[in-house]
Design an enzyme around this catalytic site. Sequence first.
Site, PDB file in Angstrom:
ATOM      1  N   LYS A  82       0.809  -1.221   0.000  1.00 39.79           N
ATOM      2  CA  LYS A  82       0.000   0.000   0.000  1.00 39.79           C
ATOM      3  C   LYS A  82       0.840   1.268   0.000  1.00 39.79           C
ATOM      4  O   LYS A  82       0.298   2.365  -0.080  1.00 39.79           O
ATOM      5  CB  LYS A  82      -0.928   0.010   1.220  1.00 39.79           C
ATOM      6  CG  LYS A  82      -1.884  -1.148   1.186  1.00 39.79           C
ATOM      7  CD  LYS A  82      -2.932  -1.054   2.240  1.00 39.79           C
ATOM      8  CE  LYS A  82      -3.691  -2.369   2.317  1.00 39.79           C
ATOM      9  NZ  LYS A  82      -4.703  -2.392   3.342  1.00 39.79           N
ATOM     10  N   ASP A 117      -9.372  -3.515  13.881  1.00 37.65           N
ATOM     11  CA  ASP A 117     -10.244  -3.218  12.757  1.00 37.65           C
ATOM     12  C   ASP A 117     -10.307  -4.447  11.860  1.00 37.65           C
ATOM     13  O   ASP A 117      -9.280  -5.039  11.542  1.00 37.65           O
ATOM     14  CB  ASP A 117      -9.683  -2.014  11.982  1.00 37.65           C
ATOM     15  CG  ASP A 117     -10.438  -1.761  10.707  1.00 37.65           C
ATOM     16  OD1 ASP A 117      -9.803  -1.538   9.673  1.00 37.65           O
ATOM     17  OD2 ASP A 117     -11.682  -1.795  10.746  1.00 37.65           O
TER      18      ASP A 117
END
Lengths: 254, 275
Positions: B71, B204
């Site tokens: 990323k 998360d």
Amino acid sequence: MFNSVMNAPPFWHNGPAPGAFYNFPGASTTPQDFRQHSQAPVTTATSIVALQYKTGVVIAGDMLGSYGSLARYRNCPRILKVNDNIILGAGGDYADFQYVKDIIEQKIIDEDCLDDGFKLKPKSLYCWLTRIMYNRRSKFDPFWNNFVVGGIQDGEPFLGTVDKLGTAYADKIICTGYGAYIAVPLLRDAVEKNPNLTKVEARQLVEKCMEVLYYRDARSFPKYQIATIDETEGAVVEGPIDVNQNWNLAHMIQ
Amino acid sequence: MSVLCPETPAPGFSFANCKRNALLESKGFPVPKATKTGTTIVGIIFKDGVILGADTRATEDTTVSDKNCEKIHYLAPNMYCCGAGTAADTEQTTQMISSQLELHRLFTNRVARVATANQMLKQYLFRYQGHIGAALVLGGVDSTGPHLYSIYPHGSTDKLPYTTMGSGSLAAMAVFESRWNPDLEEEEGVKLVRDAIAAGIFNDLGSGSNVDICIIRKGSVDYRRTFDEANKKGVRQSSYRYPKGTTAVLSSKTIDVEVVDVTVHPIEPEHMDTA
């Protein structure tokens, strides 16, 4: 020649007449009861942060009652000392919290009147609240709250939560509202590094969480209450306490 | 024989296929879900530069489509960009701006500034009114010092000393708000970024797997792919292969292949029809 058109028989009976209102058969327009169903919260309170440590539990919550996006009531205490063994914190609709608070307080009074030596226990209150919340949601008329029950039962600390749907669970770290996204990661990390927290350490952690919540929750307030139940000291509700705000980074933002 | 010249396409987003997509959806063929990156991406400014961090999970709705994606994208030798949102959008947008930055560098004969990349990215994203789902954390060091920007899909940008984006941004920001200070050394900064990404990974559901870190200082870049393998795959306890001889052979029968006839057919290559 025009007689048949002028004096024609009506096409239907018991049906709508041109130019007149028609009331459909069978449907009553007036409501049978005037109760509201599945309401929307009006004055609300934000997160609750709660942590179980070695010899007790800590519950904290700020003192703001928000009216939508307006910070309307800046002195709404929402941590309640139920008895020497139980503390209760609530978020969500403040009116519903006040109603449930009155019922719980009446329960304690009734218990005192009975004077039989039995006192309400944290797990009992937690179970009772779960049943009330689930029953109300099943009737489409929920208490729009998120309760956190903390206490000591049989020498062991207990911490549980019930929400407006009746979802109930008990855990060492419980945070409601925005606290679930912001405070839980901080508390989980700290407890993983140090599973046996002392009262002072637990309190410091919770104070840090209240500070971070004030920075990042747009419906929070820098004054809060903090309640502890400890084996040795019983139930104590302290407040209002001010958040230690550090705005030094303001100079660094262009 | 004539070759058709393709027309230069009109600028801006083409909405021509939207009606067709709506029709297909009504017939039961919804648009396939874009690979999103779920994501926790962060950036901080420390004493000598910028540290960027990212998790490595790419999701397609509730399935993990890539357990170890990258990323942190390259923009320029002195600038890197973390991307959250739609994976294709972040990848293509950063590549496009990277090539534009290279041209800009060659034209101006100077090291590109981070503010330049920021302007290019925000002007591009604003033109597409948020339809390009790219949320970026851009960091780099240029002649004016270290800079960190966060860029939102609609084209707004923030210039901050520390920032987080993605679904795990609240967990990561909680870590920053409790531990960031302006006098971080490189080692402390790297630990802080690693802890922030770890908070996103473990709290998360859209973020997971490993931590990638990129440290950008004046004159040097340290791209640490898989800085921390936070989620190791379990090791098999033993082999499940059956040893030879487990299954007893009761009888065997061999059927030989008999060659009956061999013939060769030559095939002439046909001339290509270019009419």
